[in-house]
Design an enzyme around this catalytic site. Structure first.
Site, PDB file in Angstrom:
ATOM      1  N   LYS A 199       8.028  -7.907   3.204  1.00 30.61           N
ATOM      2  CA  LYS A 199       6.684  -7.617   3.703  1.00 30.61           C
ATOM      3  C   LYS A 199       6.003  -8.912   4.150  1.00 30.61           C
ATOM      4  O   LYS A 199       5.451  -8.997   5.231  1.00 30.61           O
ATOM      5  CB  LYS A 199       5.872  -6.917   2.602  1.00 30.61           C
ATOM      6  CG  LYS A 199       4.473  -6.573   3.019  1.00 30.61           C
ATOM      7  CD  LYS A 199       3.750  -5.781   1.944  1.00 30.61           C
ATOM      8  CE  LYS A 199       2.274  -5.665   2.311  1.00 30.61           C
ATOM      9  NZ  LYS A 199       1.487  -4.953   1.325  1.00 30.61           N
ATOM     10  N   GLU A 202      13.432 -16.013  -2.434  1.00 28.35           N
ATOM     11  CA  GLU A 202      14.782 -15.457  -2.605  1.00 28.35           C
ATOM     12  C   GLU A 202      15.287 -14.881  -1.275  1.00 28.35           C
ATOM     13  O   GLU A 202      16.405 -15.147  -0.845  1.00 28.35           O
ATOM     14  CB  GLU A 202      14.777 -14.342  -3.659  1.00 28.35           C
ATOM     15  CG  GLU A 202      14.486 -14.794  -5.074  1.00 28.35           C
ATOM     16  CD  GLU A 202      13.013 -14.728  -5.426  1.00 28.35           C
ATOM     17  OE1 GLU A 202      12.161 -14.814  -4.495  1.00 28.35           O
ATOM     18  OE2 GLU A 202      12.708 -14.592  -6.625  1.00 28.35           O
ATOM     19  N   GLY A 214       4.394  -3.157  -1.430  1.00 30.35           N
ATOM     20  CA  GLY A 214       5.838  -3.384  -1.455  1.00 30.35           C
ATOM     21  C   GLY A 214       6.610  -2.311  -2.210  1.00 30.35           C
ATOM     22  O   GLY A 214       7.597  -1.761  -1.719  1.00 30.35           O
ATOM     23  N   ARG A 215       6.131  -1.968  -3.410  1.00 30.48           N
ATOM     24  CA  ARG A 215       6.890  -1.021  -4.235  1.00 30.48           C
ATOM     25  C   ARG A 215       6.690   0.424  -3.801  1.00 30.48           C
ATOM     26  O   ARG A 215       7.234   1.335  -4.415  1.00 30.48           O
ATOM     27  CB  ARG A 215       6.540  -1.217  -5.718  1.00 30.48           C
ATOM     28  CG  ARG A 215       5.062  -1.178  -6.043  1.00 30.48           C
ATOM     29  CD  ARG A 215       4.788  -1.684  -7.454  1.00 30.48           C
ATOM     30  NE  ARG A 215       3.359  -1.820  -7.726  1.00 30.48           N
ATOM     31  CZ  ARG A 215       2.624  -2.878  -7.423  1.00 30.48           C
ATOM     32  NH1 ARG A 215       3.185  -3.904  -6.798  1.00 30.48           N
ATOM     33  NH2 ARG A 215       1.340  -2.946  -7.722  1.00 30.48           N
ATOM     34  N   GLU A 264       4.988  -3.030 -12.531  1.00 26.35           N
ATOM     35  CA  GLU A 264       4.228  -3.904 -11.635  1.00 26.35           C
ATOM     36  C   GLU A 264       2.877  -3.255 -11.311  1.00 26.35           C
ATOM     37  O   GLU A 264       1.897  -3.932 -11.043  1.00 26.35           O
ATOM     38  CB  GLU A 264       5.025  -4.179 -10.341  1.00 26.35           C
ATOM     39  CG  GLU A 264       4.562  -5.425  -9.614  1.00 26.35           C
ATOM     40  CD  GLU A 264       5.519  -5.897  -8.530  1.00 26.35           C
ATOM     41  OE1 GLU A 264       6.248  -6.880  -8.741  1.00 26.35           O
ATOM     42  OE2 GLU A 264       5.551  -5.283  -7.449  1.00 26.35           O
ATOM     43  N   HIS A 286      26.438   6.572 -25.207  1.00 27.12           N
ATOM     44  CA  HIS A 286      27.447   5.795 -25.925  1.00 27.12           C
ATOM     45  C   HIS A 286      27.014   4.347 -26.083  1.00 27.12           C
ATOM     46  O   HIS A 286      27.839   3.460 -26.310  1.00 27.12           O
ATOM     47  CB  HIS A 286      28.786   5.902 -25.192  1.00 27.12           C
ATOM     48  CG  HIS A 286      29.242   7.329 -25.101  1.00 27.12           C
ATOM     49  ND1 HIS A 286      29.959   7.938 -26.086  1.00 27.12           N
ATOM     50  CD2 HIS A 286      28.997   8.278 -24.154  1.00 27.12           C
ATOM     51  CE1 HIS A 286      30.179   9.206 -25.755  1.00 27.12           C
ATOM     52  NE2 HIS A 286      29.594   9.437 -24.583  1.00 27.12           N
ATOM     53  N   LYS A 329       6.289 -18.039  -9.752  1.00 25.09           N
ATOM     54  CA  LYS A 329       6.724 -18.491  -8.423  1.00 25.09           C
ATOM     55  C   LYS A 329       6.250 -19.917  -8.171  1.00 25.09           C
ATOM     56  O   LYS A 329       6.997 -20.759  -7.670  1.00 25.09           O
ATOM     57  CB  LYS A 329       6.130 -17.590  -7.331  1.00 25.09           C
ATOM     58  CG  LYS A 329       6.726 -16.208  -7.232  1.00 25.09           C
ATOM     59  CD  LYS A 329       6.146 -15.497  -6.015  1.00 25.09           C
ATOM     60  CE  LYS A 329       6.505 -14.025  -6.015  1.00 25.09           C
ATOM     61  NZ  LYS A 329       5.865 -13.274  -4.930  1.00 25.09           N
TER      62      LYS A 329
HETATM   63  O1  F6P Z   1       7.026 -10.922  -6.478  1.00 24.71           O
HETATM   64  C1  F6P Z   1       6.652  -9.588  -6.447  1.00 24.71           C
HETATM   65  C2  F6P Z   1       6.670  -9.043  -5.057  1.00 24.71           C
HETATM   66  O2  F6P Z   1       5.564  -9.478  -4.355  1.00 24.71           O
HETATM   67  C3  F6P Z   1       6.734  -7.525  -5.083  1.00 24.71           C
HETATM   68  O3  F6P Z   1       5.521  -6.945  -5.263  1.00 24.71           O
HETATM   69  C4  F6P Z   1       7.386  -7.246  -3.785  1.00 24.71           C
HETATM   70  O4  F6P Z   1       7.883  -5.949  -3.727  1.00 24.71           O
HETATM   71  C5  F6P Z   1       8.447  -8.306  -3.761  1.00 24.71           C
HETATM   72  O5  F6P Z   1       7.830  -9.436  -4.350  1.00 24.71           O
HETATM   73  C6  F6P Z   1       8.994  -8.650  -2.418  1.00 24.71           C
HETATM   74  O6  F6P Z   1       7.994  -9.091  -1.544  1.00 24.71           O
HETATM   75  P1  F6P Z   1       8.274  -9.208  -0.005  1.00 24.71           P
HETATM   76  O7  F6P Z   1       8.601  -7.859   0.522  1.00 24.71           O
HETATM   77  O8  F6P Z   1       7.012  -9.760   0.582  1.00 24.71           O
HETATM   78  O9  F6P Z   1       9.427 -10.151   0.191  1.00 24.71           O
END
Ligand code: F6P
Length: 536
Positions: free
Chosen positions: A196, A202, A254-255, A340, A371, A500
């Site tokens: 987003k 990452e 995002g979620r 979250e 199990h 972060k």
């Molecule tokens: O670090 C949390 C977060 O902001 C989430 O809320 C989000 O889904 C995820 O990182 C990924 O964010 P982006 O889509 O901006 O890479």
């Protein structure tokens, strides 16, 4: 806020769920909600008429209906970020106008959906090619909401796959991208960079690694990249042409973003028609949530059952137990959705939250979990409310006997949790096996199951794309209702920021470019250990 309900809980302390069934023949149907071929059974809890009335009263006092209407109407209910919350617009296939600051967002939503569909069709039909020919593999790079939803849903709908294979890379651990890319042919691979913000470290690190991998083998790597983002300036900076970018607005959290372009891998895997069926399931649950009275409203009753168990009875966690191997990633998806969203300690008004925030959510598919950790669920000292989920029929008619066993196990677990096994029954069982006297007594207590442990079961005919859409929207609205009752903002996530920032500070410390001097003793020792290993 929970005083009246807590008093009811106390009064019910000695109450067996089994006795509630004995007292009321109609309990199973009275304490369940049916909707469109789905049944949510919450009768295996200690919720009584009085408890339900108290819970509904709580929802009314907290103005759940008004907040729901404000959300659907596009009001900026995400107050800390000053945004509307309109993921529901992404599945509004009937195109009812949805106004954000006076402007109908639906034309843009549907135009993006149509672009996604054209792209997915062209890719699936081999009209969009890589340097080596038709695309056989798609790699989605994203994390959190840009990963968990598409990964979960693509696995869930495996029986509907008829497009290129989809792979998911999320972790900054190089092992993740290495293990995916090393199996693929760059000439026939498409990479989707899903973020987003297009800043997440990452995702951007993995995207650059994928770009280098592609550039080492094909002449025009950018042509085999797609971006899904709401930051169009940054996608351009990364080198992805605008016609290969699928945007979405900041009012999609995002979620909650699986319903729009973040769902592109799912659409590529199952095709646009099934993706639309998935959206229609979400839209159906929206309509149900908006129109049904509280006691017949599936998201509301699921939420109130959660509030009863966590905020009122004080059970600290909730297990989500899908009896469906293809829903293996659902617990992880719901962890983000619930934790979250509702893992907050300050209310909308800026006060300390009185009482617990949302619960810890965890789980694994059945029957595997049986199990592993069910021992604690049955005989441990903590009560873990369990949310079972199962389809009445599977997708493999030739393996119907497997599915029967799966369903039998699911139903057996909720029964066992409720009924338990008394000391007397344990003694009889052991005696029947030939043990007597001391040996019998030594064994008996270990074989007792306390029972009276609450669970809900969501059962449906079959996990189709539409059904999956209904289930995901059901959980989204459940989280919403819980958040409204708590009085928190379920749509921000400031709690992910600090780590972060500190990771950004630590990276140059690990390479020796910056000093660890300012860090605490433990962090300094850990850094020294890492540096020691690096120096051999
Ligand atoms: O670090 C949390 C977060 O902001 C989430 O809320 C989000 O889904 C995820 O990182 C990924 O964010 P982006 O889509 O901006 O890479």
């Amino acid at each position: 806020m929970y005083d009246r309900l807590k008093a009811l809980a106390e009064a019910l302390n000695a109450q067996d769920i089994v006795t509630l069934f004995a007292q009321d023949e109609g309990r199973a149907s009275a304490f369940s909600v049916r909707h469109d071929g789905m049944l949510l059974d919450y009768s295996k809890t200690r919720i009584t008429d009085a408890v339900r009335a108290g819970l509904i009263d709580l929802a009314e006092t907290r103005q759940v209906a008004a907040r729901r209407d404000a959300m659907f109407a596009g009001q900026a209910i995400n107050e800390t970020e000053g945004r509307a919350v309109l993921h529901t617009a992404l599945r509004n296939l009937e195109a009812r106008p949805v106004l954000v600051e006076g402007r109908d967002v639906m034309p843009e939503v549907l135009e993006t959906l149509a672009r996604m569909e054209r792209f997915a069709e062209d890719l699936r039909a081999g009209r969009i090619k890589g340097q080596g020919g038709a695309i056989t593999d798609v790699v989605n790079i994203g994390i959190g909401g840009s990963h968990l939803g598409p990964d979960m849903a693509t696995r869930a709908l495996a029986p509907y796959h008829d497009g290129p294979r989809c792979h998911f890379v999320s972790n900054v651990d190089g092992a993740d991208i290495h293990d995916v890319l090393s199996r693929l042919d760059p000439g026939r691979t498409l990479v989707i960079v899903a973020s987003k913000t297009f800043t997440t470290i990452e995702t951007m690190t993995n995207a650059r690694t994928a770009r280098d991998w592609m550039a080492g083998a094909v002449d025009a790597p950018a042509e085999q990249f797609v971006a899904v983002s709401s930051a169009l300036d940054r996608t351009a900076e990364f080198g992805i042409a605008p016609e290969r970018v699928f945007g979405f607005a900041d009012w999609v959290g995002g979620r909650y973003s699986l319903w729009g372009p973040i769902g592109l891998p799912l659409m590529i895997a199952v095709g646009p028609a099934d993706f639309r069926a998935f959206l229609s399931g979400g839209a159906d649950m929206d309509a149900h949530f908006c129109k049904s009275p509280m006691s017949e409203n599936m998201p509301v009753m699921l939420a109130l059952t959660g509030v009863w168990h966590h905020q009122v009875c004080g059970y600290p966690t909730r297990a989500v137990l899908p009896y469906d191997q293809r829903l293996a990633r659902l617990p992880a998806y719901l962890q983000q959705l619930e934790m979250e969203s509702n893992g907050k300690r300050v209310t909308m008004a800026g006060d300390d939250l009185q009482g617990p925030c949302g619960p810890i959510v965890w789980g694994e598919p059945g029957t595997n979990g049986q199990h592993a950790f069910y021992q604690l669920i049955h005989q441990g000292t903590q009560v873990v409310p369990c949310e079972f989920m199962v389809a009445a029929t599977g997708h493999e008619p030739e393996l119907a006997h497997h599915h029967r066993l799966l369903v039998a196990n699911c139903l057996a677990q909720s029964e066992a949790l409720m009924v338990g096994r008394s000391l007397e029954q344990a003694r009889e069982m052991i005696a029947a096996a030939g043990l007597t006297d001391d040996a019998l007594e030594r064994q008996a207590r270990h074989r007792v199951f306390p029972g009276n442990r609450p669970s809900t079961t969501l059962i449906y005919d079959r996990l189709t794309p539409r059904r999956l859409g209904q289930i995901i929207a059901l959980y989204e609205h459940r989280v919403f209702v819980e958040g409204v009752i708590l009085g928190i903002n379920s749509f921000d996530q400031w709690g992910v920021e600090l780590g972060k920032v500190l990771a950004g500070e630590l990276e140059p410390i690990l390479t020796g470019e910056a000093s660890a001097e300012e860090k605490d003793g433990s962090t300094r020792a850990l850094v020294a250990f890492v540096r020691g290993c690096a120096e051999g």
